[in-house]
Design a protein around this motif. Sequence first.
Motif, mmCIF file in Angstrom:
data_model
loop_
_atom_site.group_PDB
_atom_site.id
_atom_site.type_symbol
_atom_site.label_atom_id
_atom_site.label_comp_id
_atom_site.label_asym_id
_atom_site.label_seq_id
_atom_site.Cartn_x
_atom_site.Cartn_y
_atom_site.Cartn_z
ATOM 1 N N GLN A 72 2.963 51.115 -26.472
ATOM 2 C CA GLN A 72 4.012 51.304 -25.468
ATOM 3 C C GLN A 72 3.515 50.798 -24.116
ATOM 4 O O GLN A 72 3.184 51.565 -23.216
ATOM 5 C CB GLN A 72 4.406 52.779 -25.384
ATOM 6 N N LEU A 73 3.473 49.483 -23.975
ATOM 7 C CA LEU A 73 2.951 48.887 -22.742
ATOM 8 C C LEU A 73 3.879 49.124 -21.556
ATOM 9 O O LEU A 73 3.425 49.165 -20.404
ATOM 10 C CB LEU A 73 2.702 47.395 -22.944
ATOM 11 N N ASP A 74 5.194 49.275 -21.804
ATOM 12 C CA ASP A 74 6.113 49.605 -20.703
ATOM 13 C C ASP A 74 5.798 50.997 -20.144
ATOM 14 O O ASP A 74 5.797 51.207 -18.927
ATOM 15 C CB ASP A 74 7.572 49.567 -21.178
ATOM 16 N N GLY A 75 5.517 51.937 -21.029
ATOM 17 C CA GLY A 75 5.130 53.280 -20.606
ATOM 18 C C GLY A 75 3.813 53.272 -19.850
ATOM 19 O O GLY A 75 3.632 54.007 -18.878
ATOM 20 N N LEU A 76 2.880 52.401 -20.298
ATOM 21 C CA LEU A 76 1.595 52.286 -19.612
ATOM 22 C C LEU A 76 1.788 51.709 -18.215
ATOM 23 O O LEU A 76 1.141 52.138 -17.261
ATOM 24 C CB LEU A 76 0.641 51.409 -20.435
ATOM 25 N N GLU A 77 2.722 50.763 -18.102
ATOM 26 C CA GLU A 77 3.026 50.178 -16.789
ATOM 27 C C GLU A 77 3.623 51.232 -15.856
ATOM 28 O O GLU A 77 3.264 51.309 -14.676
ATOM 29 C CB GLU A 77 4.000 48.996 -16.962
ATOM 30 N N GLN A 78 4.519 52.069 -16.389
ATOM 31 C CA GLN A 78 5.102 53.143 -15.575
ATOM 32 C C GLN A 78 4.031 54.151 -15.159
ATOM 33 O O GLN A 78 4.018 54.627 -14.020
ATOM 34 C CB GLN A 78 6.215 53.853 -16.352
ATOM 35 N N LEU A 79 3.125 54.474 -16.085
ATOM 36 C CA LEU A 79 2.029 55.380 -15.766
ATOM 37 C C LEU A 79 1.154 54.793 -14.658
ATOM 38 O O LEU A 79 0.760 55.493 -13.721
ATOM 39 C CB LEU A 79 1.195 55.665 -17.020
ATOM 40 N N THR A 80 0.879 53.503 -14.755
ATOM 41 C CA THR A 80 0.065 52.821 -13.732
ATOM 42 C C THR A 80 0.700 52.935 -12.369
ATOM 43 O O THR A 80 0.039 53.280 -11.377
ATOM 44 C CB THR A 80 -0.124 51.332 -14.098
ATOM 45 N N GLN A 81 2.005 52.644 -12.290
ATOM 46 C CA GLN A 81 2.692 52.667 -10.994
ATOM 47 C C GLN A 81 2.790 54.084 -10.428
ATOM 48 O O GLN A 81 2.669 54.279 -9.215
ATOM 49 C CB GLN A 81 4.079 52.038 -11.112
#
Length: 196
Positions: A72-81
């Motif tokens: 879930q790279l989109d979720g990882l991107e949201q977590l990063t932001q």
Amino acid sequence: MQNNIAIPSTTSSYIKLIQLAIAVVGIWFVLHSWVKTSNQGLQILQTQAEQLMRENLLTLAQAAAYLIENDQLDGLEQLTQSIAASPFLYDVVFYDSNGVRISWSEASAAARLMYGKFASEPLVPLVQEIRNKQQLLGYIKISLQPDTKLNPSFASWRQLMHHLLLLLLITGLIGYLLRRSFSRFSRQSFRLNTKP
């Protein structure tokens, strides 16, 4: 007519000079101790902030492990932001197990320049492995900003140290006033005792 003007002896002059030197050394010692204590307190608060962030990293690594395992790279991107939105952090980067960046905040490119010894305020890097049981899935790296203005604990510490300095100055003033009062009192009692 007899002249009663007392001529100061060299011994009393030396005693006054020694008293002045002791007073100057005492003031220097108190101020030096105050600065040293203030800096040590700030260092302790900085260490505590780093320790708290390290413990937060463990929780973030567990959340990232779930996202990476389930692709879930989109979720990882949201977590990063959402992590990067913290005012205490400069940047956030997630790496895979080979060290390739898979998610990062906008400031991560500029953060590389702030790790050197020539940086005006170098960042504090914290790295945590992302694991699922024994399998290494990647790494999370955050850059902690050592700016003391961001942390309310630092502001409280500074205020406490300013109050302490004010108390030290007031104590010095009270000591000076008491000394003057006692010396006047002792001179007056000496004059009363010497009168026939």
